[in-house]
Scaffold this motif. Structure first.
Motif, PDB file in Angstrom:
ATOM      1  N   TYR A  26      44.878  33.174  42.281  1.00  0.00           N
ATOM      2  CA  TYR A  26      45.054  32.769  40.890  1.00  0.00           C
ATOM      3  C   TYR A  26      44.277  33.662  39.922  1.00  0.00           C
ATOM      4  O   TYR A  26      44.829  34.091  38.900  1.00  0.00           O
ATOM      5  N   ASN A  27      43.016  33.933  40.208  1.00  0.00           N
ATOM      6  CA  ASN A  27      42.202  34.732  39.284  1.00  0.00           C
ATOM      7  C   ASN A  27      42.796  36.110  39.055  1.00  0.00           C
ATOM      8  O   ASN A  27      42.804  36.601  37.927  1.00  0.00           O
ATOM      9  N   GLU A  28      43.294  36.737  40.105  1.00  0.00           N
ATOM     10  CA  GLU A  28      43.899  38.066  39.919  1.00  0.00           C
ATOM     11  C   GLU A  28      45.214  37.976  39.163  1.00  0.00           C
ATOM     12  O   GLU A  28      45.524  38.826  38.338  1.00  0.00           O
ATOM     13  N   MET A  29      45.997  36.949  39.424  1.00  0.00           N
ATOM     14  CA  MET A  29      47.236  36.763  38.670  1.00  0.00           C
ATOM     15  C   MET A  29      46.919  36.498  37.205  1.00  0.00           C
ATOM     16  O   MET A  29      47.596  37.013  36.315  1.00  0.00           O
ATOM     17  N   TYR A  30      45.886  35.710  36.959  1.00  0.00           N
ATOM     18  CA  TYR A  30      45.485  35.419  35.581  1.00  0.00           C
ATOM     19  C   TYR A  30      45.057  36.710  34.877  1.00  0.00           C
ATOM     20  O   TYR A  30      45.423  36.952  33.732  1.00  0.00           O
ATOM     21  N   LYS A  31      44.301  37.544  35.570  1.00  0.00           N
ATOM     22  CA  LYS A  31      43.847  38.809  34.988  1.00  0.00           C
ATOM     23  C   LYS A  31      45.048  39.704  34.647  1.00  0.00           C
ATOM     24  O   LYS A  31      45.078  40.330  33.584  1.00  0.00           O
ATOM     25  N   MET A  32      46.047  39.732  35.523  1.00  0.00           N
ATOM     26  CA  MET A  32      47.263  40.504  35.249  1.00  0.00           C
ATOM     27  C   MET A  32      47.959  39.966  34.006  1.00  0.00           C
ATOM     28  O   MET A  32      48.362  40.726  33.123  1.00  0.00           O
ATOM     29  N   ALA A  33      48.122  38.657  33.950  1.00  0.00           N
ATOM     30  CA  ALA A  33      48.819  38.034  32.817  1.00  0.00           C
ATOM     31  C   ALA A  33      48.040  38.234  31.527  1.00  0.00           C
ATOM     32  O   ALA A  33      48.614  38.583  30.489  1.00  0.00           O
ATOM     33  N   TYR A  34      46.740  38.029  31.586  1.00  0.00           N
ATOM     34  CA  TYR A  34      45.901  38.200  30.402  1.00  0.00           C
ATOM     35  C   TYR A  34      45.974  39.647  29.912  1.00  0.00           C
ATOM     36  O   TYR A  34      46.098  39.895  28.708  1.00  0.00           O
ATOM     37  N   GLY A  35      45.925  40.592  30.841  1.00  0.00           N
ATOM     38  CA  GLY A  35      45.998  42.008  30.464  1.00  0.00           C
ATOM     39  C   GLY A  35      47.291  42.342  29.743  1.00  0.00           C
ATOM     40  O   GLY A  35      47.313  43.160  28.830  1.00  0.00           O
ATOM     41  N   SER A  47      50.784  31.793  26.931  1.00  0.00           N
ATOM     42  CA  SER A  47      49.375  32.106  27.158  1.00  0.00           C
ATOM     43  C   SER A  47      49.314  32.702  28.558  1.00  0.00           C
ATOM     44  O   SER A  47      50.289  32.610  29.320  1.00  0.00           O
ATOM     45  N   ALA A  48      48.196  33.301  28.900  1.00  0.00           N
ATOM     46  CA  ALA A  48      48.048  33.847  30.248  1.00  0.00           C
ATOM     47  C   ALA A  48      48.221  32.735  31.275  1.00  0.00           C
ATOM     48  O   ALA A  48      48.872  32.925  32.312  1.00  0.00           O
ATOM     49  N   THR A  49      47.667  31.584  30.991  1.00  0.00           N
ATOM     50  CA  THR A  49      47.781  30.451  31.919  1.00  0.00           C
ATOM     51  C   THR A  49      49.241  30.047  32.102  1.00  0.00           C
ATOM     52  O   THR A  49      49.703  29.837  33.220  1.00  0.00           O
ATOM     53  N   ALA A  50      49.977  29.950  31.001  1.00  0.00           N
ATOM     54  CA  ALA A  50      51.390  29.567  31.085  1.00  0.00           C
ATOM     55  C   ALA A  50      52.188  30.616  31.858  1.00  0.00           C
ATOM     56  O   ALA A  50      53.067  30.262  32.659  1.00  0.00           O
ATOM     57  N   LEU A  51      51.897  31.885  31.631  1.00  0.00           N
ATOM     58  CA  LEU A  51      52.599  32.949  32.345  1.00  0.00           C
ATOM     59  C   LEU A  51      52.311  32.880  33.839  1.00  0.00           C
ATOM     60  O   LEU A  51      53.219  33.008  34.658  1.00  0.00           O
ATOM     61  N   HIS A  53      51.437  30.213  35.533  1.00  0.00           N
ATOM     62  CA  HIS A  53      52.061  29.007  36.067  1.00  0.00           C
ATOM     63  C   HIS A  53      53.565  29.191  36.236  1.00  0.00           C
ATOM     64  O   HIS A  53      54.130  28.774  37.245  1.00  0.00           O
ATOM     65  N   GLU A  54      54.197  29.822  35.264  1.00  0.00           N
ATOM     66  CA  GLU A  54      55.634  30.058  35.408  1.00  0.00           C
ATOM     67  C   GLU A  54      55.907  31.045  36.535  1.00  0.00           C
ATOM     68  O   GLU A  54      56.853  30.874  37.299  1.00  0.00           O
ATOM     69  N   ALA A  55      55.071  32.065  36.656  1.00  0.00           N
ATOM     70  CA  ALA A  55      55.219  33.013  37.768  1.00  0.00           C
ATOM     71  C   ALA A  55      55.047  32.291  39.101  1.00  0.00           C
ATOM     72  O   ALA A  55      55.791  32.534  40.055  1.00  0.00           O
ATOM     73  N   TYR A  56      54.080  31.403  39.171  1.00  0.00           N
ATOM     74  CA  TYR A  56      53.853  30.620  40.388  1.00  0.00           C
ATOM     75  C   TYR A  56      55.105  29.828  40.757  1.00  0.00           C
ATOM     76  O   TYR A  56      55.538  29.821  41.909  1.00  0.00           O
ATOM     77  N   LEU A  57      55.715  29.175  39.771  1.00  0.00           N
ATOM     78  CA  LEU A  57      56.921  28.390  40.042  1.00  0.00           C
ATOM     79  C   LEU A  57      58.043  29.266  40.588  1.00  0.00           C
ATOM     80  O   LEU A  57      58.802  28.845  41.456  1.00  0.00           O
ATOM     81  N   LYS A  58      58.127  30.474  40.083  1.00  0.00           N
ATOM     82  CA  LYS A  58      59.150  31.394  40.587  1.00  0.00           C
ATOM     83  C   LYS A  58      58.788  31.920  41.977  1.00  0.00           C
ATOM     84  O   LYS A  58      59.657  32.087  42.825  1.00  0.00           O
ATOM     85  N   LEU A  59      57.507  32.179  42.215  1.00  0.00           N
ATOM     86  CA  LEU A  59      57.072  32.666  43.525  1.00  0.00           C
ATOM     87  C   LEU A  59      57.294  31.612  44.612  1.00  0.00           C
ATOM     88  O   LEU A  59      57.554  31.956  45.761  1.00  0.00           O
ATOM     89  N   GLY A 148      49.796  45.085  33.267  1.00  0.00           N
ATOM     90  CA  GLY A 148      48.528  45.384  32.617  1.00  0.00           C
ATOM     91  C   GLY A 148      47.460  45.885  33.576  1.00  0.00           C
ATOM     92  O   GLY A 148      46.272  45.813  33.274  1.00  0.00           O
ATOM     93  N   LEU A 149      47.868  46.409  34.730  1.00  0.00           N
ATOM     94  CA  LEU A 149      46.906  46.864  35.728  1.00  0.00           C
ATOM     95  C   LEU A 149      46.373  48.254  35.388  1.00  0.00           C
ATOM     96  O   LEU A 149      47.069  49.064  34.768  1.00  0.00           O
TER      97      LEU A 149
END
Length: 184
Positions: A26-35, A47-51, A53-59, A148-149
């Motif tokens: 989660y933390n790395e995914m959050y960092k990607m989304a936030y970036g 928001s980064a959190t929403a992104l 969470h939506e990515a998680y639902l798709k994964l 954003g990496l």
């Protein structure tokens, strides 16, 4: 290794395997989304959190993927986030209806700055064309631009060297800038 273990548990019918994995990534995914979202316009609804969470639902729906390693997971996660943001841009653009297309130049500054809806859609179309020519360069752009990496993070995610990422990033930007300029 951890991803393969969770994948085996998941394919064996353990419905909670992915739920156990997400806290680990989660933390790395959050960092990607936030970036990716740090430079978005203030009225952006994600928001980064929403992104994340939506990515998680798709994964979760990607239960047929044989996760090779951590890098493979993050490459897919970056692509999922890209698709979410592009879909959002397409929907927002359809609601706006019209407007003049603007010239887009893809550069280092686009990683952290706001882009308008037309720019995101134009980059996505051009990126699809690039993937037909050089899939690795397209993946580098996905990681850098949509994920954003950093160069180092992209190298780790794709399992290639940092100099290769730098070369691919420069070549892909040059090709995309030429392609985006030709669209106008």
């Amino acid at each position: 290794m951890i991803l393969q273990c969770f994948y085996k548990k998941h394919t064996a019918g353990d419905e909670h395997a992915l739920d156990e994995l997400i806290p680990l990534v989660y933390n790395e995914m959050y960092k990607m989304a936030y970036g990716r979202l740090v430079g978005e316009r203030p009225d952006h609804t994600y928001s980064a959190t929403a992104l994340v969470h939506e990515a998680y639902l798709k994964l979760v729906d990607f239960n047929r993927i044989d996760w090779q390693n951590r890098s493979h997971f993050f490459a897919i996660a970056s692509q999922v986030m890209r698709n979410i943001l592009v879909d959002y841009a397409v929907k927002q653009n359809a609601q706006k209806r019209g407007g003049d297309n603007q010239r887009v130049t893809l550069g280092e500054e686009h990683i952290k700055r706001e882009m308008n809806l037309e720019e995101i859609i134009s980059v996505d179309h051009a990126l699809k064309k690039l993937a037909e020519i050089d899939e690795r360069q397209a993946k580098v752009v996905e990681c850098r631009f949509f994920g954003g990496l950093t160069i180092e993070e992209t190298a780790n995610t794709l399992g290639i060297s940092e100099p290769t990422v730098s070369r691919d990033w420069k070549m892909a930007r040059a090709w995309l800038n030429r392609e985006l300029g030709a669209e106008r």
